[in-house]
Design a protein around this motif. Structure first.
Motif, PDB file in Angstrom:
ATOM      1  N   LEU A 145       0.830  -1.210   0.000  1.00 45.32           N
ATOM      2  CA  LEU A 145       0.000   0.000   0.000  1.00 45.32           C
ATOM      3  C   LEU A 145       0.862   1.258   0.000  1.00 45.32           C
ATOM      4  O   LEU A 145       0.520   2.244  -0.662  1.00 45.32           O
TER       5      LEU A 145
ATOM      6  N   THR B  23      -5.199  -2.983 -12.955  1.00 44.62           N
ATOM      7  CA  THR B  23      -4.324  -3.866 -12.183  1.00 44.62           C
ATOM      8  C   THR B  23      -4.738  -3.888 -10.718  1.00 44.62           C
ATOM      9  O   THR B  23      -4.781  -4.930 -10.071  1.00 44.62           O
ATOM     10  N   LYS B  24      -5.051  -2.688 -10.194  1.00 45.55           N
ATOM     11  CA  LYS B  24      -5.428  -2.624  -8.787  1.00 45.55           C
ATOM     12  C   LYS B  24      -6.793  -3.235  -8.544  1.00 45.55           C
ATOM     13  O   LYS B  24      -7.067  -3.731  -7.447  1.00 45.55           O
TER      14      LYS B  24
ATOM     15  N   ILE C  36      -1.084 -15.019 -10.583  1.00 38.61           N
ATOM     16  CA  ILE C  36      -1.483 -13.638 -10.904  1.00 38.61           C
ATOM     17  C   ILE C  36      -0.296 -12.698 -10.739  1.00 38.61           C
ATOM     18  O   ILE C  36      -0.056 -11.816 -11.570  1.00 38.61           O
TER      19      ILE C  36
ATOM     20  N   ASN D 141      -4.930   1.591 -17.036  1.00 39.21           N
ATOM     21  CA  ASN D 141      -4.173   0.356 -16.855  1.00 39.21           C
ATOM     22  C   ASN D 141      -3.871   0.119 -15.379  1.00 39.21           C
ATOM     23  O   ASN D 141      -4.014  -0.991 -14.863  1.00 39.21           O
ATOM     24  N   ILE D 142      -3.469   1.186 -14.678  1.00 39.46           N
ATOM     25  CA  ILE D 142      -3.158   1.035 -13.251  1.00 39.46           C
ATOM     26  C   ILE D 142      -4.417   0.683 -12.476  1.00 39.46           C
ATOM     27  O   ILE D 142      -4.398  -0.188 -11.592  1.00 39.46           O
TER      28      ILE D 142
ATOM     29  N   LEU E 290      -6.848   1.001  -0.745  1.00 38.49           N
ATOM     30  CA  LEU E 290      -6.651   0.835  -2.191  1.00 38.49           C
ATOM     31  C   LEU E 290      -7.657   1.673  -2.962  1.00 38.49           C
ATOM     32  O   LEU E 290      -7.319   2.345  -3.929  1.00 38.49           O
TER      33      LEU E 290
ATOM     34  N   THR F  92      -0.252  -9.075  -3.679  1.00 36.29           N
ATOM     35  CA  THR F  92      -0.672 -10.442  -4.009  1.00 36.29           C
ATOM     36  C   THR F  92       0.129 -11.477  -3.210  1.00 36.29           C
ATOM     37  O   THR F  92      -0.429 -12.499  -2.809  1.00 36.29           O
TER      38      THR F  92
ATOM     39  N   MET G  17      -7.091   5.079  -5.427  1.00 36.60           N
ATOM     40  CA  MET G  17      -7.474   5.106  -6.840  1.00 36.60           C
ATOM     41  C   MET G  17      -8.053   6.454  -7.233  1.00 36.60           C
ATOM     42  O   MET G  17      -8.106   6.775  -8.421  1.00 36.60           O
TER      43      MET G  17
ATOM     44  N   ASP H 230       3.432   0.733  -9.535  1.00 31.33           N
ATOM     45  CA  ASP H 230       2.272  -0.138  -9.712  1.00 31.33           C
ATOM     46  C   ASP H 230       2.686  -1.598  -9.703  1.00 31.33           C
ATOM     47  O   ASP H 230       2.075  -2.419  -9.012  1.00 31.33           O
TER      48      ASP H 230
ATOM     49  N   PHE I  21       2.051   1.755  -3.450  1.00 32.82           N
ATOM     50  CA  PHE I  21       0.976   2.220  -4.326  1.00 32.82           C
ATOM     51  C   PHE I  21       0.657   3.687  -4.060  1.00 32.82           C
ATOM     52  O   PHE I  21       0.294   4.431  -4.983  1.00 32.82           O
TER      53      PHE I  21
ATOM     54  N   LEU J 170       2.014 -13.128 -13.653  1.00 36.04           N
ATOM     55  CA  LEU J 170       1.416 -12.543 -14.862  1.00 36.04           C
ATOM     56  C   LEU J 170       1.566 -11.033 -14.871  1.00 36.04           C
ATOM     57  O   LEU J 170       1.955 -10.428 -15.880  1.00 36.04           O
ATOM     58  N   ILE J 171       1.303 -10.412 -13.731  1.00 41.70           N
ATOM     59  CA  ILE J 171       1.397  -8.949 -13.680  1.00 41.70           C
ATOM     60  C   ILE J 171       2.851  -8.513 -13.755  1.00 41.70           C
ATOM     61  O   ILE J 171       3.175  -7.504 -14.386  1.00 41.70           O
TER      62      ILE J 171
ATOM     63  N   ALA K 260      -7.810  -5.955 -10.016  1.00 41.43           N
ATOM     64  CA  ALA K 260      -7.531  -7.380  -9.878  1.00 41.43           C
ATOM     65  C   ALA K 260      -7.081  -7.707  -8.459  1.00 41.43           C
ATOM     66  O   ALA K 260      -7.449  -8.738  -7.896  1.00 41.43           O
ATOM     67  N   VAL K 261      -6.282  -6.806  -7.860  1.00 38.50           N
ATOM     68  CA  VAL K 261      -5.846  -7.028  -6.476  1.00 38.50           C
ATOM     69  C   VAL K 261      -7.022  -6.883  -5.516  1.00 38.50           C
ATOM     70  O   VAL K 261      -7.173  -7.655  -4.562  1.00 38.50           O
TER      71      VAL K 261
ATOM     72  N   ALA L 155      -6.846  -9.431 -15.013  1.00 45.57           N
ATOM     73  CA  ALA L 155      -5.476  -8.993 -15.281  1.00 45.57           C
ATOM     74  C   ALA L 155      -5.106  -9.263 -16.737  1.00 45.57           C
ATOM     75  O   ALA L 155      -4.515  -8.413 -17.410  1.00 45.57           O
TER      76      ALA L 155
ATOM     77  N   ALA M  17      -9.965 -12.562 -10.918  1.00 48.45           N
ATOM     78  CA  ALA M  17      -8.794 -11.670 -10.915  1.00 48.45           C
ATOM     79  C   ALA M  17      -7.834 -12.025 -12.042  1.00 48.45           C
ATOM     80  O   ALA M  17      -7.281 -11.138 -12.695  1.00 48.45           O
TER      81      ALA M  17
END
Lengths: 155, 100
Positions: free
Chosen positions: A17, B41-42, A77, B37-38, B12, A52, B16, A44, A20, A80-81, B44-45, B68, B64
C-alpha cells in the motif's frame, strides 16, 4: 506457524500500500508524461506483487489442499502482472514517443527535436538543420570566448 | 484479520481517486490509458481482497486472473491503436501547431 504467516501477510500488504501511494502521488504530481510513466510503471508493478504475495500468505495461513491451490493461483497472478505490466508500460511509452509528446525541460521548449525523434516530418527537417547549423558555431564561439576570458583571468 | 483486509481494501480504493483525477485531467490520451491500466491492475488485487473478506477466495481468484489478462490485452490494443494513428494532443498535434 499461522501467526507467522498472518504477520508476514500484514507486513507485505501494508508495504504494498505504501508503494501504491507513491505511485498514485507520482502520477498526479509529476509534470511530464515520461516521468508519470516512470512513477506508474514501477510503483504499480511492485505494489501489486507485494499485495498479491501478502494475500497468498494470508490464504496459506489456515493450511488446506484447496488453499494451497488458491495460493498457487494468486502467485500465478503475481507472475502474470510482473510480466505484463512493464511490457504495457514500455509499449505505451513508445507510442507516446512516436506521437511526439515533448519531455519536460528547464527551458520549457522540449529537447526531443535535438535528439532527432522519429516523428519529425520531412518538411521540418530543413528548418531543424538550419537551426542546428546556426546554433552550432555560435555555441562554439561563445564557449571559446569564455575559455579565453577565463584563461586571461587566471593568468 | 478481517479488519486489516477491510482497511487495505478501503486504502486501495481511496488511492485510486487521484488516478481517476488523472483520467479526467490527463493532457494526452496515453496518460489516460496509463491511468486506466493502473486502475485495472489494482482492481484485480481488490478482487482478491474482496474474496478473502467473503471467505470465497477460490472463486474470486479466477475473476482476478481474467481481469489482469484482459487488462493487459486492452492496454496493448490501445497502444497499437494510438501509435501514429492519432495526434497526441487531440485535434492537431503539437508538431502540426508548431509547423512553420
Amino acid at each position: 506457524m499461522d501467526d507467522i504467516l498472518n504477520i508476514l501477510s500484514v507486513i507485505l500488504i501494508f508495504s504494498g500500500l505504501i508503494f501504491f501511494m507513491g505511485a498514485s502521488v507520482g502520477l498526479i504530481r509529476f509534470p511530464d508524461f515520461y516521468t508519470r510513466m516512470h512513477a506508474a510503471g514501477k510503483g504499480d508493478t511492485l505494489s501489486t506483487i507485494l499485495i498479491t504475495a501478502g494475500m497468498a500468505a494470508q490464504v496459506l495461513s489456515h493450511f488446506d489442499v484447496v488453499s494451497l491451490f488458491v495460493a498457487i493461483k494468486i502467485v500465478a497472478i503475481a507472475v502474470l502482472i510482473m510480466l505484463t505490466s512493464p511490457t504495457s508500460t514500455h509499449l505505451l511509452m513508445k507510442a507516446g514517443y512516436d506521437d511526439g509528446i515533448e519531455p519536460f525541460t528547464n527551458s520549457g521548449k522540449g529537447g526531443i527535436i535535438e535528439l532527432g525523434g522519429p516523428f519529425i516530418k520531412s518538411d521540418q527537417l530543413d528548418d531543424i538543420d538550419s537551426k542546428v547549423k546556426k546554433k552550432g558555431p555560435s555555441k562554439k564561439k561563445s564557449s571559446s570566448k569564455k575559455k579565453s576570458v577565463t584563461e586571461k583571468n587566471s593568468s | 484479520m478481517e479488519i486489516v483486509l477491510m482497511v487495505a481494501g478501503i486504502c486501495l480504493f481511496l488511492m485510486m481517486i487521484p488516478i481517476m483525477l488523472r483520467i479526467i485531467i490527463g493532457p494526452t490520451a496515453i496518460d489516460r490509458i496509463v491511468a486506466v491500466n493502473i486502475i485495472g491492475t489494482k482492481t484485480a488485487v481488490l478482487l482478491i481482497i474482496i474474496g478473502a473478506l467473503f471467505d470465497n477466495v477460490s472463486m474470486f481468484v479466477d475473476f482476478a486472473i481474467a481481469y489482469a489478462a484482459l487488462n493487459f490485452l486492452g492496454s496493448l490494443a490501445a497502444s497499437r491503436y494510438f501509435n501514429r494513428t492519432r495526434p497526441a494532443y487531440g485535434k492537431g498535434s503539437s508538431m502540426e501547431a508548431k509547423g512553420s
